[in-house]
Scaffold this motif. Structure first.
Motif, PDB file in Angstrom:
ATOM      1  N   ARG A  78       0.699  -1.319  -0.139  1.00 60.76           N
ATOM      2  CA  ARG A  78      -0.024   0.022   0.029  1.00 60.76           C
ATOM      3  C   ARG A  78       0.912   1.205  -0.052  1.00 60.76           C
ATOM      4  O   ARG A  78       1.701   1.313   0.561  1.00 60.76           O
ATOM      5  N   PRO A  79       0.544   2.199  -0.552  1.00 55.16           N
ATOM      6  CA  PRO A  79       1.210   3.541  -0.796  1.00 55.16           C
ATOM      7  C   PRO A  79       1.436   4.324   0.560  1.00 55.16           C
ATOM      8  O   PRO A  79       0.277   4.285   1.289  1.00 55.16           O
ATOM      9  N   GLY A  80       2.626   4.651   1.178  1.00 56.29           N
ATOM     10  CA  GLY A  80       2.726   5.558   2.249  1.00 56.29           C
ATOM     11  C   GLY A  80       3.114   4.450   3.311  1.00 56.29           C
ATOM     12  O   GLY A  80       3.253   5.111   4.316  1.00 56.29           O
ATOM     13  N   ILE A  81       2.841   3.195   3.472  1.00 53.34           N
ATOM     14  CA  ILE A  81       3.161   2.303   4.575  1.00 53.34           C
ATOM     15  C   ILE A  81       4.354   1.721   4.444  1.00 53.34           C
ATOM     16  O   ILE A  81       4.998   1.512   3.504  1.00 53.34           O
ATOM     17  N   CYS A  82       4.940   1.738   5.720  1.00 53.21           N
ATOM     18  CA  CYS A  82       6.237   1.194   5.873  1.00 53.21           C
ATOM     19  C   CYS A  82       6.509   0.462   7.114  1.00 53.21           C
ATOM     20  O   CYS A  82       5.646   0.591   8.026  1.00 53.21           O
ATOM     21  N   ASP A  83       7.597  -0.243   7.284  1.00 52.82           N
ATOM     22  CA  ASP A  83       7.906  -0.760   8.480  1.00 52.82           C
ATOM     23  C   ASP A  83       6.836  -1.686   8.986  1.00 52.82           C
ATOM     24  O   ASP A  83       6.327  -1.626  10.250  1.00 52.82           O
ATOM     25  N   VAL A  84       6.440  -2.835   8.147  1.00 56.57           N
ATOM     26  CA  VAL A  84       5.348  -3.581   8.724  1.00 56.57           C
ATOM     27  C   VAL A  84       5.978  -4.753   9.408  1.00 56.57           C
ATOM     28  O   VAL A  84       6.912  -5.336   8.874  1.00 56.57           O
ATOM     29  N   SER A  85       5.363  -5.030  10.697  1.00 61.35           N
ATOM     30  CA  SER A  85       6.240  -5.707  11.640  1.00 61.35           C
ATOM     31  C   SER A  85       5.412  -6.890  11.984  1.00 61.35           C
ATOM     32  O   SER A  85       4.280  -6.509  12.696  1.00 61.35           O
ATOM     33  N   LEU A  86       5.628  -8.139  12.151  1.00 62.09           N
ATOM     34  CA  LEU A  86       4.605  -9.088  12.456  1.00 62.09           C
ATOM     35  C   LEU A  86       5.426 -10.017  13.388  1.00 62.09           C
ATOM     36  O   LEU A  86       6.310 -10.728  12.919  1.00 62.09           O
ATOM     37  N   SER A  87       5.019  -9.916  14.498  1.00 62.34           N
ATOM     38  CA  SER A  87       5.965 -10.758  15.572  1.00 62.34           C
ATOM     39  C   SER A  87       5.356 -12.154  15.375  1.00 62.34           C
ATOM     40  O   SER A  87       4.161 -12.624  15.213  1.00 62.34           O
ATOM     41  N   ASN A  88       6.518 -13.025  15.619  1.00 62.81           N
ATOM     42  CA  ASN A  88       6.343 -14.615  15.784  1.00 62.81           C
ATOM     43  C   ASN A  88       6.083 -15.042  17.216  1.00 62.81           C
ATOM     44  O   ASN A  88       7.342 -14.722  18.050  1.00 62.81           O
ATOM     45  N   PHE A  89       5.297 -15.578  17.402  1.00 62.25           N
ATOM     46  CA  PHE A  89       4.942 -16.226  18.889  1.00 62.25           C
ATOM     47  C   PHE A  89       4.814 -17.799  18.616  1.00 62.25           C
ATOM     48  O   PHE A  89       4.288 -18.376  17.998  1.00 62.25           O
ATOM     49  N   ALA A  90       5.489 -18.640  19.863  1.00 65.69           N
ATOM     50  CA  ALA A  90       5.307 -19.807  19.926  1.00 65.69           C
ATOM     51  C   ALA A  90       3.949 -20.262  20.248  1.00 65.69           C
ATOM     52  O   ALA A  90       3.281 -19.630  21.028  1.00 65.69           O
ATOM     53  N   PRO A  91       3.481 -21.381  19.819  1.00 65.83           N
ATOM     54  CA  PRO A  91       2.307 -21.766  20.268  1.00 65.83           C
ATOM     55  C   PRO A  91       2.284 -21.765  21.935  1.00 65.83           C
ATOM     56  O   PRO A  91       3.101 -22.330  22.275  1.00 65.83           O
TER      57      PRO A  91
END
Length: 310
Positions: A24-37
Motif C-alpha cells: 500500500r502507498p505510504g505504508i512502511c515498517d510492517v512488523s509481524l511478531s512470531n510467537f510460539a504456540p
C-alpha cells in the motif's frame, strides 16, 4: 508435505494482511511478531485459576500462536509515524479486570463495581439483544487487547455464577468513559473484524455510539474507505433520495395546468378574429402573406395549450 515455518504460519493466520500492507502507498515498517504456540497445560491452568472455560476458537488460536502483534507505520514528509496496530494478548496477559480496582488512593475508595447501578428491572436488560457486562460479579471480564490505551477489548463471560465454571462468552469494547459496546458474539468474528480494519487507530469506536473521530476517518479514507461506506446509514440515505425525488417531481411545472385558464380565454378570441377576417375579405389570403393569419396561427399554437415549446 513441506515444512511450514512459524513466519509462514502466522502469515497464513493473518490472511496475508502484512504482505498486502507492504504494497500500500505510504505504508512502511510492517512488523509481524512470531510467537510460539501456547502450551496446553498453561491453558488448562488459566481455566482452573479463573474458573472459566476458554471458547474453542480462542483456545485453538492460542494453541497455534500465543498472542498476535502486527504493527505498521506511515511515511509522511520522509518521517515514519506509527499508525496501525493489531494485538491479541497472550494467555499469560489475558488478565481479569478486577472489580475491586480503585480509582483513588483515599480511604473512601471507589471501585469499578460502583459504576454498576442497580437497574429498576432486570427484565429490561434480558429483553435487549445484548445486555452489557457488569463489574459487580455478574460478569467475568478479561482484557484481550489493551487498544494502545484508548480503551480495552474484553473477553466477557456473561451471567457468571460464583463457584461454577463460566462458559458463555462475547467480545465487548470498553472505552475510557467505562461505556460498553458490543463487538461480536465470538472470537472468530472479532478476529476477522480486526483484520478487516487492518489495525487502524481506534477502529473499535466504529461500533460505539460515539463513532470515529474526524482524524480517524481521514486514515480510514486512505486505507479502508469501504469500511466508512458500511457505516453510512443506507436506509436513511435512500429515504432522503426518495424524498428528494418526490420533492423534485412535485416541483416540476405542469404547463398544461399553468396555462389552462389562458387557453380557455385565448382560443375563443382567436377563432372570432379568424372568422371575422374571413367574412370581411371573403377571400382566402395567400399562405404566408396575411398578417392576420400569421398572428392567428401563432396564437393558436400557444393557446392550443400545454406545450408552448412546440
Amino acid at each position: 508435505m513441506a515444512n511450514i515455518t512459524s513466519h509462514d504460519l502466522i502469515e497464513r493466520l493473518t490472511l496475508g494482511v502484512a504482505t498486502t500492507l507492504e504494497k500500500r502507498p505510504g505504508i512502511c515498517d510492517v512488523s509481524l511478531s512470531n510467537f510460539a504456540p501456547a502450551e496446553r497445560h498453561k491453558i488448562i491452568a488459566w481455566e482452573q485459576r479463573n474458573t472459566c472455560m476458554l471458547p474453542e476458537d480462542l483456545k485453538n488460536f492460542y494453541l497455534t500462536t500465543n498472542g498476535l502483534l502486527l504493527t505498521w507505520k506511515v511515511n509522511v514528509n520522509e518521517t515514519s509515524y506509527p499508525l496501525g496496530r493489531m494485538e491479541v494478548n497472550s494467555i499469560e496477559d489475558l488478565t481479569k479486570i478486577s472489580i475491586t480496582a480503585s480509582t483513588s488512593s483515599m480511604s473512601n475508595n471507589i471501585s469499578l463495581a460502583d459504576v454498576d447501578y442497580n437497574s429498576d428491572s432486570d427484565d429490561n436488560e434480558d429483553s435487549s439483544e445484548h445486555s452489557p457486562p457488569h463489574f459487580d460479579g455478574r460478569s467475568r471480564i478479561f482484557e484481550l487487547d489493551p487498544c494502545n490505551g484508548f480503551g480495552k477489548v474484553c473477553l466477557v463471560y456473561l451471567k457468571a455464577t460464583p463457584g461454577l465454571p463460566a462458559q458463555s462468552t462475547e467480545i465487548w469494547f470498553l472505552d475510557r468513559s467505562l461505556t460498553w459496546s458490543f463487538l461480536s458474539a465470538n472470537f472468530s468474528t472479532y478476529y476477522r473484524l480486526m483484520l478487516m480494519h487492518v489495525g487502524l487507530p481506534q477502529w473499535q469506536y466504529a461500533f460505539t455510539e460515539v463513532g470515529l473521530n474526524p482524524k480517524a476517518k481521514e486514515w480510514f479514507n486512505l486505507y479502508a474507505p469501504v469500511r466508512l461506506h458500511l457505516d453510512e446509514d443506507i436506509p436513511d440515505s435512500e429515504d432522503n433520495c426518495s424524498n428528494t425525488k418526490s420533492e423534485t417531481s412535485s416541483s416540476k411545472v405542469d404547463f398544461g395546468r399553468v396555462f389552462k385558464g389562458k387557453t380557455n380565454e385565448k382560443i375563443p378570441k382567436v377563432k372570432s378574429q379568424a372568422s371575422t377576417g374571413l367574412l370581411a375579405n371573403k377571400k382566402k389570403p395567400p399562405a404566408g402573406q396575411s398578417i392576420t393569419g400569421s398572428k392567428s396561427l401563432t396564437a393558436l399554437r400557444h393557446g392550443r395549450g400545454s406545450k408552448p415549446w412546440t
